[in-house]
Design an enzyme around this catalytic site. Structure first.
Site, short mmCIF file in Angstrom:
data_model
loop_
_atom_site.label_atom_id
_atom_site.label_comp_id
_atom_site.label_asym_id
_atom_site.label_seq_id
_atom_site.Cartn_x
_atom_site.Cartn_y
_atom_site.Cartn_z
N GLU A 158 0.86 -1.19 0.00
CA GLU A 158 0.00 0.00 0.00
C GLU A 158 0.89 1.23 0.00
OE1 GLU A 158 -3.24 0.15 2.77
OE2 GLU A 158 -3.59 -2.00 2.57
N LYS A 209 3.67 -16.72 -1.34
CA LYS A 209 3.09 -15.49 -0.80
C LYS A 209 3.16 -15.48 0.74
CE LYS A 209 0.63 -11.86 -0.15
NZ LYS A 209 0.71 -10.53 -0.66
N PHE A 254 13.28 -3.28 5.22
CA PHE A 254 12.54 -3.94 6.30
C PHE A 254 13.38 -4.14 7.56
CE2 PHE A 254 8.22 -4.69 4.88
CZ PHE A 254 8.34 -4.14 3.61
N CYS A 265 -2.32 -6.77 6.10
CA CYS A 265 -1.67 -7.99 5.59
C CYS A 265 -0.84 -8.73 6.64
CB CYS A 265 -0.80 -7.65 4.39
SG CYS A 265 -1.73 -6.83 3.10
N LYS A 325 0.93 3.08 7.96
CA LYS A 325 2.21 3.47 7.37
C LYS A 325 1.96 4.69 6.51
CE LYS A 325 2.67 1.04 3.13
NZ LYS A 325 3.40 0.05 2.38
C1 UGA Z 1 2.86 -5.98 2.62
C2 UGA Z 1 3.99 -6.52 1.74
O1 UGA Z 1 5.14 -5.67 1.84
C3 UGA Z 1 3.55 -6.61 0.27
O2 UGA Z 1 4.58 -7.21 -0.51
C4 UGA Z 1 2.29 -7.48 0.19
O3 UGA Z 1 1.79 -7.54 -1.14
C5 UGA Z 1 1.21 -6.88 1.07
O4 UGA Z 1 1.70 -6.80 2.43
C6 UGA Z 1 0.00 -7.77 1.00
O5 UGA Z 1 0.08 -8.93 1.42
O6 UGA Z 1 -1.02 -7.37 0.42
P1 UGA Z 1 1.86 -3.53 3.13
O7 UGA Z 1 1.09 -4.21 4.22
O8 UGA Z 1 1.17 -2.62 2.21
O9 UGA Z 1 2.60 -4.64 2.19
O10 UGA Z 1 3.00 -2.65 3.83
P2 UGA Z 1 4.56 -2.77 4.12
O11 UGA Z 1 5.26 -1.69 3.42
O12 UGA Z 1 5.06 -4.14 3.91
O13 UGA Z 1 4.59 -2.45 5.68
C7 UGA Z 1 3.92 -3.26 6.64
C8 UGA Z 1 4.14 -2.74 8.03
O14 UGA Z 1 5.49 -2.93 8.44
C9 UGA Z 1 3.85 -1.25 8.21
O15 UGA Z 1 3.14 -1.08 9.41
C10 UGA Z 1 5.21 -0.62 8.30
O16 UGA Z 1 5.22 0.56 9.06
C11 UGA Z 1 6.01 -1.73 8.97
N1 UGA Z 1 7.47 -1.69 8.68
C12 UGA Z 1 7.90 -1.89 7.40
C13 UGA Z 1 8.38 -1.49 9.71
O17 UGA Z 1 7.99 -1.32 10.88
N2 UGA Z 1 9.71 -1.50 9.42
C14 UGA Z 1 10.18 -1.68 8.16
O18 UGA Z 1 11.42 -1.69 7.98
C15 UGA Z 1 9.26 -1.89 7.12
#
Ligand code: UGA
Length: 438
Positions: A158, A209, A254, A265, A325
């Site tokens: 997202e 996935k 990440f 997700c 996020k």
């Molecule tokens: C995630 C996956 O990254 C996608 O590849 C996948 O398609 C999607 O889920 C899904 O299954 O539909 P998303 O949930 O949109 O995507 O967001 P992310 O960017 O992955 O972040 C997820 C959470 O992790 C957020 O709350 C973000 O703040 C947190 N995060 C991310 C961290 O705390 N640290 C990081 O280094 C990265």
């Protein structure tokens, strides 16, 4: 490979369905997107996106009425479509397993309309063997149906969904027939998609996935534990992450420590993977612990607020960030949803600000004498005893901290996403509480 254009049906006008349908339309396919939510479809037919996703509304407007149409009627999508992408929700049910009723309904509805060959593609994140269930369901309702079921899992994030659709790291195509493979390779042809394409059987694609999402969640939980360690040891977790990330085997992405993972997700998918494993008598204890680590991020943050303010009762706290996020208005499983009630319970007055998610947040925390929604960053901090940062929006990173300081009553920042340089903000006279730093 030729660039044949298909008649494509997309079921579900949620986040994945809308990005998928508008991007496929942009590539020249004839797309019809179907959702039972009449109000949503009415708005979409006016060119209005129900969610905030950078670039999405423009793509919808570009293609609306030509390559892209929206409907709330099953008979508009199923008879015509050659390929049907299933993008309906699979929310968590009570026991942590995903609720598959929307996928089942889709298979039942579709079955009635299959007269000639159709390719059914699951894009929603689904348990292993969902394709087999879809196949069985369609056959139960239409024994003569000629179709294949494939899995083409979605890896969109997202906030950058359109970019991720057109420039993915990889495309996974899970098929059990040559015909299904040919069709999906025409849609994801080498001219439009230059990334590696992995062809597997359907079950393997479904597993990829889950294994990917859970690994990313695990990676974040790992760095959050390192953050706790760093904080106690007087070390900066961001520097440690940078040092780790330079190793290509680890990678820098990440590894941002902070309030942990939310969204629609990771929390759901990690639970689902644990359950799936349990059903196969595999104890995925490492993922259970990753989940617990993630839940504890909230306690770590609240403790910081208490350490910073001593008494929370009666204090005015500005809260920056409600979405899970940046670059989205999605508040599902956002840390804000857990932190806000805890602060309110302790007697705080909150002034909330988010660039996009305030309308969604108002449905859960209506404005009251304790909860104020501010129109700007500046307004949110007027008279505040402290500023709590929950989401790492660029707007927050670029805030004029001198101005913010002038407007606050006492100069305390509790930063759940480590968006500022501790040295700089401390030099400006703030008491600064980051995550995982001395
Ligand atoms: C995630 C996956 O990254 C996608 O590849 C996948 O398609 C999607 O889920 C899904 O299954 O539909 P998303 O949930 O949109 O995507 O967001 P992310 O960017 O992955 O972040 C997820 C959470 O992790 C957020 O709350 C973000 O703040 C947190 N995060 C991310 C961290 O705390 N640290 C990081 O280094 C990265």
């Amino acid at each position: 490979m030729g660039k044949k254009k298909f008649k494509i049906g997309v079921v579900g006008a949620g986040y994945v369905g809308l990005v998928t349908s508008s991007c496929l339309a942009e590539l020249g396919h004839n797309v019809i997107c179907y959702d039972k939510d009449k109000e949503k479809i009415r708005e979409l037919n006016k060119g209005k996106s129900p969610i905030y996703e950078p670039g999405l509304e423009e793509l919808i407007k570009n293609n609306l009425g030509r390559k892209l149409n929206f409907t709330d009627r099953a008979e508009d999508i199923y008879p015509e479509s050659e390929v049907i992408f299933i993008c309906v929700g699979t929310p968590s049910s009570q026991d942590g397993k995903p609720d598959m009723s929307y996928v089942e309904t889709c298979a039942i509805e579709l079955a009635k309309f299959i007269t000639d060959y159709k390719l059914v593609v699951e894009k929603s994140t689904v348990p292993i063997r969902t394709a087999e269930w879809i196949e069985r369901t369609i056959k139960l309702y239409n024994p003569k149906a000629n179709f294949d079921v494939a899995s083409n899992p979605e890896f969109l994030r997202e906030g950058s969904g359109i970019h991720d659709f057109f420039q993915p790291d990889r495309i996974v195509i899970g098929v059990n027939s040559e015909k299904a493979k040919e069709i999906l390779l025409q849609i994801y042809n080498d001219d439009d998609f230059k990334c590696p394409k992995l062809i597997t059987d359907v079950k393997t694609a479904e597993a990829i996935k889950h294994a990917s999402n859970s690994f990313l969640a695990l990676k974040i939980s790992y760095i959050n534990m390192v953050a706790d360690f760093c904080e106690k040891a007087g070390i900066d977790v961001d520097l440690v992450a940078e040092g780790m990330g330079l190793d290509k085997r680890i990678g820098r992405s990440f590894l941002k420590a902070g309030l942990g993972w939310g969204g629609s997700c990771f929390p759901k998918d990690v639970k689902a993977f644990v359950k799936m494993a349990e059903d196969l008598q595999v104890d995925f204890s490492i993922l259970k612990e990753a989940y617990r680590v993630n839940e504890r991020r909230i306690e770590v943050f609240i403790k910081k607020v208490k350490d910073a303010l001593w008494v929370i009762k009666g204090k005015r706290i500005a809260v920056w960030g409600l979405s899970f996020k940046p670059n989205t208005d999605d508040i599902r499983e956002s840390p804000a949803l857990k932190i806000i009630p805890l602060l309110l319970n302790d007697g705080a007055f909150l002034s909330l600000y988010d660039p996009k998610a305030m309308e969604n947040a108002k449905k859960i925390f209506p404005p009251s004498d304790k909860v104020h929604y501010a129109n700007s960053l500046e307004e949110s901090v007027i008279g505040a005893h402290a500023l709590a940062i929950i989401t790492d929006w660029d707007e927050f990173k670029n805030a004029d901290l001198n101005r913010i300081k002038d407007l606050m009553l006492t100069h305390i920042i509790i930063d759940g996403r480590n968006i500022f340089d501790p040295k700089k903000v401390r030099e400006m006279g703030f008491l600064y509480y980051p995550m995982g730093k001395p």
